[in-house]
Structures are given as C-alpha cells and as structure tokens.
Design a protein around this motif. Structure first.
Motif, PDB file in Angstrom:
ATOM      1  N   ASP A   1     -19.028 -10.344  54.656  1.00 23.39           N
ATOM      2  CA  ASP A   1     -17.713  -9.704  54.545  1.00 23.39           C
ATOM      3  C   ASP A   1     -16.741 -10.227  55.612  1.00 23.39           C
ATOM      4  O   ASP A   1     -17.060 -10.225  56.794  1.00 23.39           O
ATOM      5  CB  ASP A   1     -17.883  -8.174  54.689  1.00 23.39           C
ATOM      6  CG  ASP A   1     -16.728  -7.407  54.084  1.00 23.39           C
ATOM      7  OD1 ASP A   1     -15.569  -7.682  54.446  1.00 23.39           O
ATOM      8  OD2 ASP A   1     -16.985  -6.526  53.237  1.00 23.39           O
ATOM      9  N   GLY A   2     -15.583 -10.679  55.170  1.00 26.14           N
ATOM     10  CA  GLY A   2     -14.541 -11.098  56.115  1.00 26.14           C
ATOM     11  C   GLY A   2     -14.903 -12.286  56.988  1.00 26.14           C
ATOM     12  O   GLY A   2     -14.281 -12.529  58.027  1.00 26.14           O
TER      13      GLY A   2
ATOM     14  N   SER B   1     -11.799  -4.846  50.218  1.00 26.69           N
ATOM     15  CA  SER B   1     -13.126  -5.343  49.868  1.00 26.69           C
ATOM     16  C   SER B   1     -13.539  -4.882  48.471  1.00 26.69           C
ATOM     17  O   SER B   1     -14.283  -5.580  47.784  1.00 26.69           O
ATOM     18  CB  SER B   1     -14.168  -4.839  50.870  1.00 26.69           C
ATOM     19  OG  SER B   1     -14.010  -5.480  52.098  1.00 26.69           O
TER      20      SER B   1
ATOM     21  N   ASP C   1     -16.873  -8.813  59.180  1.00 25.06           N
ATOM     22  CA  ASP C   1     -15.588  -8.151  58.942  1.00 25.06           C
ATOM     23  C   ASP C   1     -15.246  -7.216  60.097  1.00 25.06           C
ATOM     24  O   ASP C   1     -14.105  -7.185  60.573  1.00 25.06           O
ATOM     25  CB  ASP C   1     -15.649  -7.371  57.627  1.00 25.06           C
ATOM     26  CG  ASP C   1     -14.319  -6.713  57.279  1.00 25.06           C
ATOM     27  OD1 ASP C   1     -13.326  -7.452  57.144  1.00 25.06           O
ATOM     28  OD2 ASP C   1     -14.279  -5.483  57.156  1.00 25.06           O
TER      29      ASP C   1
ATOM     30  N   ASP D   1     -15.976 -12.132  50.982  1.00 27.80           N
ATOM     31  CA  ASP D   1     -15.132 -11.546  49.939  1.00 27.80           C
ATOM     32  C   ASP D   1     -13.659 -11.865  50.185  1.00 27.80           C
ATOM     33  O   ASP D   1     -12.872 -11.963  49.257  1.00 27.80           O
ATOM     34  CB  ASP D   1     -15.373 -10.032  49.822  1.00 27.80           C
ATOM     35  CG  ASP D   1     -15.334  -9.316  51.158  1.00 27.80           C
ATOM     36  OD1 ASP D   1     -15.283  -9.989  52.212  1.00 27.80           O
ATOM     37  OD2 ASP D   1     -15.349  -8.075  51.158  1.00 27.80           O
ATOM     38  N   HIS D   2     -13.301 -11.991  51.450  1.00 30.40           N
ATOM     39  CA  HIS D   2     -11.924 -12.315  51.850  1.00 30.40           C
ATOM     40  C   HIS D   2     -12.022 -12.772  53.294  1.00 30.40           C
ATOM     41  O   HIS D   2     -13.060 -12.596  53.942  1.00 30.40           O
ATOM     42  CB  HIS D   2     -11.017 -11.077  51.742  1.00 30.40           C
ATOM     43  CG  HIS D   2     -11.591  -9.899  52.469  1.00 30.40           C
ATOM     44  ND1 HIS D   2     -11.605  -9.810  53.846  1.00 30.40           N
ATOM     45  CD2 HIS D   2     -12.260  -8.811  52.025  1.00 30.40           C
ATOM     46  CE1 HIS D   2     -12.228  -8.706  54.201  1.00 30.40           C
ATOM     47  NE2 HIS D   2     -12.659  -8.076  53.113  1.00 30.40           N
TER      48      HIS D   2
ATOM     49  N   HIS E   1      -7.376  -8.068  56.737  1.00 38.36           N
ATOM     50  CA  HIS E   1      -7.662  -8.933  55.590  1.00 38.36           C
ATOM     51  C   HIS E   1      -6.428  -9.755  55.205  1.00 38.36           C
ATOM     52  O   HIS E   1      -5.313  -9.273  55.326  1.00 38.36           O
ATOM     53  CB  HIS E   1      -8.077  -8.083  54.379  1.00 38.36           C
ATOM     54  CG  HIS E   1      -9.224  -7.169  54.655  1.00 38.36           C
ATOM     55  ND1 HIS E   1      -9.653  -6.218  53.763  1.00 38.36           N
ATOM     56  CD2 HIS E   1     -10.044  -7.065  55.725  1.00 38.36           C
ATOM     57  CE1 HIS E   1     -10.677  -5.563  54.286  1.00 38.36           C
ATOM     58  NE2 HIS E   1     -10.929  -6.047  55.470  1.00 38.36           N
TER      59      HIS E   1
HETATM   60 ZN   LIG Z   1     -14.384  -7.048  52.881  1.00 37.69          ZN
END
Ligand SMILES: [Zn+2]
Length: 402
Positions: free
Chosen positions: A9-10, A56, A303, A345-346, A355
C-alpha cells in the motif's frame, strides 16, 4: 496455475533530494521484487482518477477488476461495515464513526488518542443507549474506528463529509457535514446534531474522566464520514472463475473481500503497521494457495510510513515486505506453476504525505510467460516496461494473461 498479488500500500513515491534524487523503491534492497521485474514484464498502472476520491478502497477495487465509476457508492462505510459482519439493506447508509478529540472548538486528534478497543466499546455502547433508535445504529469496532448505520429511506448519502485525519487542528464548525443536494439536507443536519451532542455526553463519561486524569487525550466526540450504500458487486469467482482469498490487517480491504466473496484469511500478527508479522502473512498465503487459485496479500506499512513522511520507515517497510514476505513465498513456490505480481495501490509520496494520482509501477512474473528488458522494480524502470501505461481496470486480465 496459481496467482499471487502482493500489494504494498502506498509503496511508490517520487524522487527525494534526501536520497540523492532517488525514490525509496530505488534505494531499498529488494532482490525479490527485482526478480519478478527482471524475469517478468513491467508497466505503469493508473489506479485512481481525478474525479473520484484518492482512496485505497477505490484503487484496490480497480486493481481487482471492478470499475469504481460503476460500483462505488460514495464512501468506505459500507466496506468496513461488511468486514464487521453488519448486513445492509439496499436503502441503508453506513458511515465510519470515529471517536475523536475535540478541544476548544478544533479537532485535536482524529483517533481519540488511539483509544483502546475496550474503552471505545463502552463509549460506543453508551452512545447507542443515548442516541440509538430503530433506524440509527452504532456498532463498536476496533480502537477509534466504528460504524453508524442509518436504516431508513428517509436518509440520503448525498452529503459531503470531511475525513477527520485531513482536518486535524482545524475548526469543527468549518468542517461539519454538508448536503451535496437538497435531498441530503436532513441527513447532514442529523449527523451534525449527533456529532455536536455527543460531546456533551462523552466528555463527562467515566472513561474520559479517567483518561484525562492520566494525562491522556479524551475520546470526547463522534465524527462521521465515508457515507455510502451497499455496493452491488458481482462475485470474484463468477467474474474470473477463480477461487480466491485475501489477506490484510485493514477492515477496508477485508470488506472488499466480503463483497467479492473472497475468503478473508485472518492473520493474528497482522497489525497494519511496520511491526506486522510478514512471515505469518506469507505462510498463510502459501497455505491458502493449496486449496485456491488466487491470493491477494495487502500490506499497509509503506502507506503508513508515507503518511508520516518518514523515509527510513518507508524503506524499511519495502525491504521487510520484499525479504520476509515475497522472498518466503517465492521460495515455497520453486517447483510449481505460478504467476506473481507486485504493485502498490497508489503512491503515497513522502513529500506530500498523502495519496496522489501518479501511475504506479507494476511487475508480473509467470512461470509460463516470457519477460521484457526491465532489470529492476521501480517507478522509473517499470515505466520502460513492455506493458506501457495501462488503466487499472486492465490489471486482472494482464495478470491472468487473458
Ligand atoms: Zn492505499
């Protein structure tokens, strides 16, 4: 064929002058992600779009092949409710209900001083006693994260709520719920009334008096956000003809899994932070694959480091994910046929601590497919990969080679 998606994540970022113009992914030691990139194919993926929230939930739904423009109902409430086993009817609205700290008219802390689950449960049950009705339900969750369900078609999700972590230090009155249209007015009024009145009853609750005495932040107010209705999603198994499971520490992701009919595999040592038990997550994934064709492993730690703006923690999160989770899985898969992908995811770039829309690097390695010329996994190198730039919604088909 077994399919494994490892979602950091992130994880992706932007060049940092502290790192001599490199990104955390470029600096981190990550031989296993590099193996996937070197032996597989790479590209960049557009997982978010400017006309929707940069969340997310939206990014992961997209990666899993579900177009958020078609399915998203406005907020994370219904996803988290699903992970808590709360059933919603078609017209019901679920919202995230944070216990926050209010001080002198400003939002001091979005987490009520990271209140414990036991204390929070007592407070939310107390609120339910005072404010609950036949169509207003409070459901206690974990720490500061709870759910409010409005069960009546009198209410509308056509409202704008401020995520509390985005307005720390800001005035409460400037950030109350606003109707997006006339139909949302009554709901906005109700939520603002519940929020403001909750202060009166929570401030003087014994739990908060005790917290205050011990010099801790009080959880003295409710804050509502992430309003949405039930999502109407087709099952993953019907859509892709695969039996799948999802592993995550985060309710939001578990909620997506519930909607898609993916098995949620609990990992007791998964924390959603840097101290998560990577080995246990890897072992659960390996075990899940014995009886299933697909496993999606979500790791929240990079993240969190991005939101904190902490370069060292971000690099550490990437290295731990690489060595302790991906390496362990690759080792266990040595013989069989499999396809494994790694991606975020980003991006959660250190320089902005939130984000962004930047396309994310992805790499897919399959034992039965050839690779491209990319030698390592990073934002820059994946941009030169043979997939080029793809829409997020195409990812599942690239993974499956369909
Ligand atoms: Zn995320």
């Amino acid at each position: 064929m077994k399919y494994i998606v490892v979602l950091g994540d992130g994880m992706s970022d932007r060049p940092l002058k502290e790192l001599g113009g490199k990104t955390p992914l470029e600096v981190a030691k990550k031989p296993n992600m590099d193996f996937i990139a070197r032996n597989g194919r790479c590209g960049l993926l557009k997982t978010l779009s400017g006309d929707m929230p940069l969340g997310s939930d939206i990014a992961n739904l997209t990666i899993l092949g579900y177009n958020p423009k078609r399915y998203y109902t406005g907020g994370r409430g219904p996803l988290e409710a699903a992970s808590m086993g709360i059933k919603l009817d078609k017209e019901d609205i679920a919202l995230r209900c944070n216990l926050i700290t209010e001080k002198n008219g400003t939002l001091e802390d979005y987490s009520g001083g990271h209140i414990s689950t036991e204390e929070a449960k007592e407070l939310i049950n107390f609120v339910e006693e005072k404010f609950g009705t036949q169509d207003i339900e409070f459901h206690p969750g974990v720490s500061y994260r709870h759910i409010l369900v409005l069960r009546s078609d009198r209410y509308s999700a056509d409202i704008q709520c401020m995520p509390p972590h985005d307005i720390v230090g800001k005035k409460i009155v400037d950030n109350l719920v606003k109707p997006s249209s006339e139909s949302g007015r009554d709901t906005a009024d109700l939520l603002n009334r519940l929020s403001l009145e909750s202060k009166d009853i929570l401030e003087s609750h014994p739990i908060n008096l005790n917290r205050k005495k011990n010099g801790r932040l009080t959880a003295n107010m409710l804050w509502f956000w992430g309003a949405g209705k039930r999502l109407e999603l087709s099952k993953f198994k019907e859509k892709f003809r695969l039996n799948g499971a999802l592993i995550s520490a985060v309710d939001l992701l578990k909620g997506i899994a519930v909607y898609l009919g993916l098995d949620v595999i609990d990992v007791p040592g998964a924390t959603g932070y840097l101290d998560t038990d990577y080995e246990e997550k890897a072992d659960k994934a390996i075990e899940a694959l014995k009886k299933r064709d697909f496993v999606y492993i979500h790791v929240e730690a990079p993240d969190e480091a991005g939101h904190e703006g902490n370069i060292d923690k971000k690099i550490k999160a990437i290295e731990d994910l690489d060595k302790r989770l991906i390496g362990r899985i690759l080792n266990s898969l040595k013989s069989g046929e499999f396809t494994i992908a790694v991606l975020p995811d980003h991006a959660t770039p250190i320089e902005v601590c939130t984000h962004t829309l930047d396309p994310v690097p992805f790499a897919i390695y399959s034992t039965e497919r050839g690779g491209d010329s990319v030698k390592s996994y990073s934002e820059k190198s994946a941009g030169k990969g043979s997939y080029g730039i793809k829409e997020g919604i195409e990812f599942m088909n690239l993974l499956l080679g369909r």
